[in-house]
Design a protein around this motif. Sequence first.
Motif, PDB file in Angstrom:
ATOM      1  N   THR A  71      11.242  -5.615   2.174  1.00 49.68           N
ATOM      2  CA  THR A  71      11.664  -6.948   2.564  1.00 49.68           C
ATOM      3  C   THR A  71      10.673  -7.982   2.028  1.00 49.68           C
ATOM      4  O   THR A  71       9.518  -7.663   1.723  1.00 49.68           O
ATOM      5  CB  THR A  71      11.747  -7.091   4.091  1.00 49.68           C
ATOM      6  OG1 THR A  71      10.464  -6.740   4.657  1.00 49.68           O
ATOM      7  CG2 THR A  71      12.805  -6.192   4.670  1.00 49.68           C
ATOM      8  N   ARG A  72      11.129  -9.226   1.923  1.00 49.65           N
ATOM      9  CA  ARG A  72      10.248 -10.318   1.540  1.00 49.65           C
ATOM     10  C   ARG A  72       9.317 -10.633   2.699  1.00 49.65           C
ATOM     11  O   ARG A  72       9.709 -10.609   3.862  1.00 49.65           O
ATOM     12  CB  ARG A  72      11.057 -11.563   1.177  1.00 49.65           C
ATOM     13  CG  ARG A  72      11.882 -11.430  -0.087  1.00 49.65           C
ATOM     14  CD  ARG A  72      12.668 -12.702  -0.338  1.00 49.65           C
ATOM     15  NE  ARG A  72      13.502 -12.597  -1.529  1.00 49.65           N
ATOM     16  CZ  ARG A  72      13.086 -12.899  -2.750  1.00 49.65           C
ATOM     17  NH1 ARG A  72      11.849 -13.351  -2.930  1.00 49.65           N
ATOM     18  NH2 ARG A  72      13.901 -12.786  -3.779  1.00 49.65           N
ATOM     19  N   VAL A 122       2.524  -8.797  -4.631  1.00 49.55           N
ATOM     20  CA  VAL A 122       1.749  -8.079  -3.626  1.00 49.55           C
ATOM     21  C   VAL A 122       2.740  -7.337  -2.734  1.00 49.55           C
ATOM     22  O   VAL A 122       3.711  -7.928  -2.245  1.00 49.55           O
ATOM     23  CB  VAL A 122       0.887  -9.028  -2.776  1.00 49.55           C
ATOM     24  CG1 VAL A 122       0.330  -8.294  -1.547  1.00 49.55           C
ATOM     25  CG2 VAL A 122      -0.260  -9.595  -3.596  1.00 49.55           C
ATOM     26  N   LYS A 123       2.510  -6.052  -2.556  1.00 49.26           N
ATOM     27  CA  LYS A 123       3.306  -5.253  -1.618  1.00 49.26           C
ATOM     28  C   LYS A 123       2.366  -4.658  -0.579  1.00 49.26           C
ATOM     29  O   LYS A 123       1.302  -4.153  -0.932  1.00 49.26           O
ATOM     30  CB  LYS A 123       4.053  -4.125  -2.344  1.00 49.26           C
ATOM     31  CG  LYS A 123       5.163  -4.591  -3.246  1.00 49.26           C
ATOM     32  CD  LYS A 123       5.995  -3.433  -3.783  1.00 49.26           C
ATOM     33  CE  LYS A 123       5.226  -2.583  -4.757  1.00 49.26           C
ATOM     34  NZ  LYS A 123       6.076  -1.550  -5.407  1.00 49.26           N
ATOM     35  N   LEU A 172      -0.123 -10.274   6.179  1.00 53.46           N
ATOM     36  CA  LEU A 172      -1.132  -9.845   5.212  1.00 53.46           C
ATOM     37  C   LEU A 172      -0.640 -10.030   3.782  1.00 53.46           C
ATOM     38  O   LEU A 172      -1.386 -10.501   2.912  1.00 53.46           O
ATOM     39  CB  LEU A 172      -1.497  -8.382   5.462  1.00 53.46           C
ATOM     40  CG  LEU A 172      -2.526  -7.761   4.501  1.00 53.46           C
ATOM     41  CD1 LEU A 172      -3.861  -8.517   4.587  1.00 53.46           C
ATOM     42  CD2 LEU A 172      -2.717  -6.277   4.817  1.00 53.46           C
ATOM     43  N   ALA A 173       0.619  -9.680   3.516  1.00 54.97           N
ATOM     44  CA  ALA A 173       1.176  -9.816   2.164  1.00 54.97           C
ATOM     45  C   ALA A 173       1.173 -11.271   1.718  1.00 54.97           C
ATOM     46  O   ALA A 173       0.809 -11.583   0.572  1.00 54.97           O
ATOM     47  CB  ALA A 173       2.584  -9.246   2.125  1.00 54.97           C
ATOM     48  N   ALA A 174       1.579 -12.183   2.603  1.00 56.87           N
ATOM     49  CA  ALA A 174       1.610 -13.604   2.255  1.00 56.87           C
ATOM     50  C   ALA A 174       0.203 -14.127   1.983  1.00 56.87           C
ATOM     51  O   ALA A 174      -0.016 -14.902   1.032  1.00 56.87           O
ATOM     52  CB  ALA A 174       2.269 -14.396   3.384  1.00 56.87           C
ATOM     53  N   LYS A 175      -0.747 -13.718   2.794  1.00 54.47           N
ATOM     54  CA  LYS A 175      -2.127 -14.165   2.599  1.00 54.47           C
ATOM     55  C   LYS A 175      -2.683 -13.669   1.268  1.00 54.47           C
ATOM     56  O   LYS A 175      -3.289 -14.438   0.502  1.00 54.47           O
ATOM     57  CB  LYS A 175      -3.008 -13.672   3.751  1.00 54.47           C
ATOM     58  CG  LYS A 175      -4.460 -14.122   3.647  1.00 54.47           C
ATOM     59  CD  LYS A 175      -5.306 -13.508   4.738  1.00 54.47           C
ATOM     60  CE  LYS A 175      -5.680 -12.067   4.399  1.00 54.47           C
ATOM     61  NZ  LYS A 175      -6.668 -11.495   5.351  1.00 54.47           N
ATOM     62  N   VAL A 215       6.994  -6.408   1.860  1.00 57.20           N
ATOM     63  CA  VAL A 215       6.590  -5.376   2.811  1.00 57.20           C
ATOM     64  C   VAL A 215       7.445  -4.145   2.560  1.00 57.20           C
ATOM     65  O   VAL A 215       8.683  -4.245   2.473  1.00 57.20           O
ATOM     66  CB  VAL A 215       6.776  -5.837   4.273  1.00 57.20           C
ATOM     67  CG1 VAL A 215       6.502  -4.680   5.240  1.00 57.20           C
ATOM     68  CG2 VAL A 215       5.860  -7.020   4.574  1.00 57.20           C
ATOM     69  N   VAL A 216       6.800  -2.991   2.413  1.00 63.18           N
ATOM     70  CA  VAL A 216       7.503  -1.723   2.226  1.00 63.18           C
ATOM     71  C   VAL A 216       7.331  -0.914   3.498  1.00 63.18           C
ATOM     72  O   VAL A 216       6.208  -0.564   3.878  1.00 63.18           O
ATOM     73  CB  VAL A 216       6.954  -0.946   1.014  1.00 63.18           C
ATOM     74  CG1 VAL A 216       7.711   0.368   0.846  1.00 63.18           C
ATOM     75  CG2 VAL A 216       7.039  -1.793  -0.253  1.00 63.18           C
ATOM     76  N   ARG A 217       8.447  -0.601   4.142  1.00 62.22           N
ATOM     77  CA  ARG A 217       8.407   0.135   5.420  1.00 62.22           C
ATOM     78  C   ARG A 217       9.026   1.513   5.227  1.00 62.22           C
ATOM     79  O   ARG A 217      10.241   1.642   5.028  1.00 62.22           O
ATOM     80  CB  ARG A 217       9.191  -0.635   6.492  1.00 62.22           C
ATOM     81  CG  ARG A 217       9.206   0.087   7.870  1.00 62.22           C
ATOM     82  CD  ARG A 217       7.971  -0.214   8.642  1.00 62.22           C
ATOM     83  NE  ARG A 217       7.861   0.548   9.878  1.00 62.22           N
ATOM     84  CZ  ARG A 217       8.447   0.229  11.035  1.00 62.22           C
ATOM     85  NH1 ARG A 217       9.228  -0.840  11.103  1.00 62.22           N
ATOM     86  NH2 ARG A 217       8.237   0.957  12.121  1.00 62.22           N
TER      87      ARG A 217
END
Length: 288
Positions: free
Chosen positions: A286-287, A87-88, A105-108, A120-122
């Motif tokens: 990032t993770r 999931v990204k 949100l990504a972890a959920k 997470v893509v920033r």
Amino acid sequence: MLFRWDWLRPVLTAPIVPTIGPVHPDALTVDIFEDTLRAAVTGDFLPYDKDRRWSSKKDETILTGDVVHRPDHTLIPTLTRRGRGTVKVFAYGHRDSVVDEAAELAAKLAAVYDAVNARVVRPLGPETGSPRGTRIQLQDFTARPCPDPGGPVRPVSDWPTAVQATFAPFATAMAADGLAFLHTQMQAGRCGPVLAAAVEDRILGAIGPMEVRPDAIGCPQLVPQYFAVLSEARGRGLGRVLWRAAMHWGQSHGAAYQLLQTEVGGPSDRLCQAEGLTSLGFSHTTRA
């Protein structure tokens, strides 16, 4: 769900679109974001998706029901089933706290969809100081000529048979750079020409496939290539000659531009900067 452009456009610090990747600034419209939502319903490729070269079905899809779209930030999650699942969450927003919200949100969602990886893509603007991750670079073929550099570069198929045979061990040695995958596609006849540099009847570097395709607004772009030179052959200028030969090919075959992603500070990044490409921003993952 449709995006409000007056909410989304101010936070697009770099031209990155989930499931599509970098796009030309002129193609960065609300339509391309809404296209990705519609494609998530069907699971099909968009006509201008560069990944359709390699597969009949899109591997990454937007989780449309989990998009967060607010006046000051937008979070767009995607799911990839490849491997054990990823999931990204693409975090668009100027506040640093948007990263924390995206990570939560990504972890959920990783737990919900049984995906092992959460990221997470920033996207970050070109003015970012001390950037990390990948740099998005623009080669504008309309700005200046890209002459043929000459040198020991030609399509793999144009080299003598004995030289062509050296591509297989070269590709194996450079598997980490995608050359083994590219070789498989070449053998199956599923991609355009690949340019190779050979010295003393041995292929030492390659760039390809060379293909020009229309983008989301119909502008012809040279699609991204795999690019590698054997470590033992670096420092001889082969990488620069290969690069310039590829740019000459793109310009002479009608491409208006090319977008590239290079690891900040890496050899390709330094080469592109030296060649005068325009930096459009960065993508930092990032993770969660």
